[in-house]
Design a protein around this motif. Structure first.
Motif, PDB file in Angstrom:
ATOM      1  N   LEU A 233     -22.804  41.735  50.148  1.00  0.00           N
ATOM      2  CA  LEU A 233     -22.071  40.466  50.214  1.00  0.00           C
ATOM      3  C   LEU A 233     -20.627  40.730  50.653  1.00  0.00           C
ATOM      4  O   LEU A 233     -20.002  41.699  50.208  1.00  0.00           O
ATOM      5  CB  LEU A 233     -22.080  39.796  48.842  1.00  0.00           C
ATOM      6  CG  LEU A 233     -22.160  38.262  48.829  1.00  0.00           C
ATOM      7  CD1 LEU A 233     -23.493  37.808  49.402  1.00  0.00           C
ATOM      8  CD2 LEU A 233     -21.999  37.754  47.397  1.00  0.00           C
ATOM      9  N   VAL A 234     -20.099  39.847  51.503  1.00  0.00           N
ATOM     10  CA  VAL A 234     -18.731  39.983  52.002  1.00  0.00           C
ATOM     11  C   VAL A 234     -17.828  38.864  51.490  1.00  0.00           C
ATOM     12  O   VAL A 234     -16.655  39.089  51.197  1.00  0.00           O
ATOM     13  CB  VAL A 234     -18.711  39.998  53.551  1.00  0.00           C
ATOM     14  CG1 VAL A 234     -17.285  39.949  54.088  1.00  0.00           C
ATOM     15  CG2 VAL A 234     -19.436  41.231  54.070  1.00  0.00           C
ATOM     16  N   PHE A 235     -18.361  37.646  51.380  1.00  0.00           N
ATOM     17  CA  PHE A 235     -17.531  36.518  50.964  1.00  0.00           C
ATOM     18  C   PHE A 235     -18.245  35.679  49.913  1.00  0.00           C
ATOM     19  O   PHE A 235     -19.484  35.677  49.829  1.00  0.00           O
ATOM     20  CB  PHE A 235     -17.137  35.650  52.159  1.00  0.00           C
ATOM     21  CG  PHE A 235     -18.281  34.979  52.875  1.00  0.00           C
ATOM     22  CD1 PHE A 235     -18.663  33.674  52.561  1.00  0.00           C
ATOM     23  CD2 PHE A 235     -18.978  35.627  53.893  1.00  0.00           C
ATOM     24  CE1 PHE A 235     -19.708  33.046  53.227  1.00  0.00           C
ATOM     25  CE2 PHE A 235     -20.017  35.011  54.575  1.00  0.00           C
ATOM     26  CZ  PHE A 235     -20.390  33.711  54.238  1.00  0.00           C
ATOM     27  N   ALA A 236     -17.439  34.957  49.117  1.00  0.00           N
ATOM     28  CA  ALA A 236     -17.989  34.057  48.111  1.00  0.00           C
ATOM     29  C   ALA A 236     -16.977  32.952  47.831  1.00  0.00           C
ATOM     30  O   ALA A 236     -15.774  33.211  47.722  1.00  0.00           O
ATOM     31  CB  ALA A 236     -18.324  34.796  46.826  1.00  0.00           C
ATOM     32  N   PHE A 237     -17.479  31.723  47.733  1.00  0.00           N
ATOM     33  CA  PHE A 237     -16.648  30.558  47.474  1.00  0.00           C
ATOM     34  C   PHE A 237     -17.127  29.872  46.201  1.00  0.00           C
ATOM     35  O   PHE A 237     -18.332  29.841  45.914  1.00  0.00           O
ATOM     36  CB  PHE A 237     -16.701  29.578  48.643  1.00  0.00           C
ATOM     37  CG  PHE A 237     -16.398  30.199  49.986  1.00  0.00           C
ATOM     38  CD1 PHE A 237     -15.387  31.128  50.132  1.00  0.00           C
ATOM     39  CD2 PHE A 237     -17.135  29.853  51.119  1.00  0.00           C
ATOM     40  CE1 PHE A 237     -15.098  31.714  51.365  1.00  0.00           C
ATOM     41  CE2 PHE A 237     -16.860  30.407  52.353  1.00  0.00           C
ATOM     42  CZ  PHE A 237     -15.838  31.349  52.480  1.00  0.00           C
ATOM     43  N   ALA A 238     -16.185  29.311  45.456  1.00  0.00           N
ATOM     44  CA  ALA A 238     -16.508  28.662  44.193  1.00  0.00           C
ATOM     45  C   ALA A 238     -15.969  27.237  44.173  1.00  0.00           C
ATOM     46  O   ALA A 238     -14.878  26.967  44.686  1.00  0.00           O
ATOM     47  CB  ALA A 238     -15.925  29.452  43.022  1.00  0.00           C
ATOM     48  N   LYS A 239     -16.733  26.331  43.561  1.00  0.00           N
ATOM     49  CA  LYS A 239     -16.272  24.955  43.425  1.00  0.00           C
ATOM     50  C   LYS A 239     -15.098  24.914  42.461  1.00  0.00           C
ATOM     51  O   LYS A 239     -15.155  25.450  41.351  1.00  0.00           O
ATOM     52  CB  LYS A 239     -17.398  24.050  42.918  1.00  0.00           C
ATOM     53  CG  LYS A 239     -16.976  22.586  42.832  1.00  0.00           C
ATOM     54  CD  LYS A 239     -18.120  21.694  42.362  1.00  0.00           C
ATOM     55  CE  LYS A 239     -17.666  20.229  42.298  1.00  0.00           C
ATOM     56  NZ  LYS A 239     -18.755  19.341  41.834  1.00  0.00           N
ATOM     57  N   ALA A 240     -14.024  24.223  42.899  1.00  0.00           N
ATOM     58  CA  ALA A 240     -12.829  24.097  42.070  1.00  0.00           C
ATOM     59  C   ALA A 240     -12.699  22.719  41.454  1.00  0.00           C
ATOM     60  O   ALA A 240     -12.298  22.582  40.301  1.00  0.00           O
ATOM     61  CB  ALA A 240     -11.584  24.402  42.899  1.00  0.00           C
ATOM     62  N   SER A 241     -13.041  21.669  42.234  1.00  0.00           N
ATOM     63  CA  SER A 241     -12.724  20.314  41.784  1.00  0.00           C
ATOM     64  C   SER A 241     -13.585  19.294  42.505  1.00  0.00           C
ATOM     65  O   SER A 241     -14.262  19.600  43.489  1.00  0.00           O
ATOM     66  CB  SER A 241     -11.242  20.019  42.037  1.00  0.00           C
ATOM     67  OG  SER A 241     -10.904  20.263  43.412  1.00  0.00           O
ATOM     68  N   GLU A 242     -13.519  18.049  42.017  1.00  0.00           N
ATOM     69  CA  GLU A 242     -14.236  16.935  42.629  1.00  0.00           C
ATOM     70  C   GLU A 242     -13.470  15.653  42.350  1.00  0.00           C
ATOM     71  O   GLU A 242     -12.980  15.435  41.225  1.00  0.00           O
ATOM     72  CB  GLU A 242     -15.652  16.815  42.087  1.00  0.00           C
ATOM     73  CG  GLU A 242     -16.444  15.652  42.682  1.00  0.00           C
ATOM     74  CD  GLU A 242     -17.918  15.661  42.324  1.00  0.00           C
ATOM     75  OE1 GLU A 242     -18.574  14.610  42.508  1.00  0.00           O
ATOM     76  OE2 GLU A 242     -18.414  16.711  41.853  1.00  0.00           O
ATOM     77  N   GLY A 243     -13.382  14.808  43.376  1.00  0.00           N
ATOM     78  CA  GLY A 243     -12.728  13.521  43.193  1.00  0.00           C
ATOM     79  C   GLY A 243     -11.266  13.659  42.793  1.00  0.00           C
ATOM     80  O   GLY A 243     -10.608  14.664  43.060  1.00  0.00           O
ATOM     81  N   GLU A 244     -10.763  12.635  42.132  1.00  0.00           N
ATOM     82  CA  GLU A 244      -9.341  12.587  41.793  1.00  0.00           C
ATOM     83  C   GLU A 244      -8.985  13.405  40.554  1.00  0.00           C
ATOM     84  O   GLU A 244      -7.823  13.819  40.404  1.00  0.00           O
ATOM     85  CB  GLU A 244      -8.920  11.138  41.576  1.00  0.00           C
ATOM     86  CG  GLU A 244      -9.023  10.281  42.824  1.00  0.00           C
ATOM     87  CD  GLU A 244      -8.628   8.834  42.602  1.00  0.00           C
ATOM     88  OE1 GLU A 244      -8.411   8.135  43.601  1.00  0.00           O
ATOM     89  OE2 GLU A 244      -8.539   8.418  41.427  1.00  0.00           O
TER      90      GLU A 244
END
Length: 315
Positions: free
Chosen positions: A26-37
């Motif tokens: 694996l080289v990259f990974a993204f994570a959910k930070a937020s949603e909506g306001e």
């Protein structure tokens, strides 16, 4: 074309062994930070710290509600991402319609595009010199929701569960004429993606060292094979389809080939006639079979075309 592997996670995924993921390629990974306001992902801090601790190319994403205030949503994301967003960090707007349409309801395509542009501008301003892109569908791209030139992370699942090798062997998706930087090709057993750069190239891009992905490579042997064999034979060499498509795009850009008048990825008669025009324009002569301008690419003419139109010729 060079590729590298990555995944993305949210609160739905348990904490991962990111060092093991890196050891496994694996080289990259993204994570959910937020949603909506106002919403924040409950496992964002755990995920992103692990990703960064393993030395992966790291990034975060925000699930957008285009029928809410883009400024409030950008502020929500910026506050969540800021503690982790150092050099080489990537930021993504997750632009996708809920199945019931609740996050798009009441907004036209033009209004959604304005919303997207506002969010992107605010996040770019907050994180100068860091990459900001959009994760979005073929429908959103077709509707014109994304400003031109935006890096695209594109989800499309043609197979269900799939290994990285299957996506790496497939043709690069081209939804509505876009060339995604990243393709998320499955959600099983977890969200898996490939980026159309080598690992080193992706790190350089994330660090702001390159403005665009590496130039695509076109195989002279594959293109010559396609130009000298029937379409049925070309199916035996499907890897050449991308090479031919790059040549066709270049011929269209040079005004030699009319868009819609050829089969993309197949060196058909319109493509061959257009390539002959290109050879003549480069000063080659003799359009009969075996002539220097007979429509079959040679190394010199293909290299010249590539230099002008953004690809590199390899053997």
């Amino acid at each position: 074309m060079s590729t590298c592997r990555g995944v993305d996670v949210s609160a739905y995924q348990s904490p991962q062994n990111w060092r093991e993921h890196r050891t496994n390629g694996l080289v990259f990974a993204f994570a959910k930070a937020s949603e909506g306001e106002h919403s924040r992902d409950a496992r964002f801090s755990t995920h992103i710290r692990g990703i960064q601790g393993a030395g992966l190319v790291a990034g975060a994403y925000h699930f957008g509600w285009p029928n809410q205030d883009p400024r409030a949503e950008a502020e929500n994301y910026i506050a969540a991402a800021r503690p982790y967003a150092g050099a080489g960090f990537c930021h993504w707007l997750d632009l996708e319609r809920y199945s019931d349409g609740r996050n798009y309801r009441g907004k036209s395509a033009a209004q959604i595009k304005v919303w997207v542009n506002t969010w992107l501008t605010l996040v770019r301003t907050a994180f100068p010199h860091q990459r900001v892109g959009v994760y979005t569908s073929a429908d959103d791209l077709k509707a014109g929701h994304v400003p031109a030139g935006t890096p695209i992370w594109y989800p499309a699942y043609p197979w269900g569960p799939a290994a990285f090798t299957k996506a790496e062997a497939a043709a690069r998706p081209k939804p509505s004429g876009w060339a995604p930087l990243i393709w998320q090709f499955t959600s099983q057993p977890m969200d898996r993606s490939i980026a159309y750069m080598s690992g080193a190239e992706l790190r350089a891009w994330a660090a702001g060292e390159t403005a665009q992905p590496a130039r695509p490579k076109v195989s002279l042997a594959a293109v010559v094979y396609a130009a000298t064999h029937k379409a049925a034979d070309e199916k035996k060499h499907p890897s050449g389809a991308d090479d031919v498509a790059h040549v066709q795009d270049a011929l269209v850009a040079n005004g030699r080939l009319k868009r819609g008048a050829f089969v993309r990825g197949i060196f058909d008669e319109p493509t061959k006639a257009a390539y002959s025009k290109e050879q003549l324009a480069q000063g080659f002569k003799g359009t009969k079979p075996g002539g220097a301008a007979d429509g079959t690419p040679g190394k010199k003419s293909l290299t010249t075309l590539g230099k002008r139109r953004g690809f590199t010729v390899v053997a």
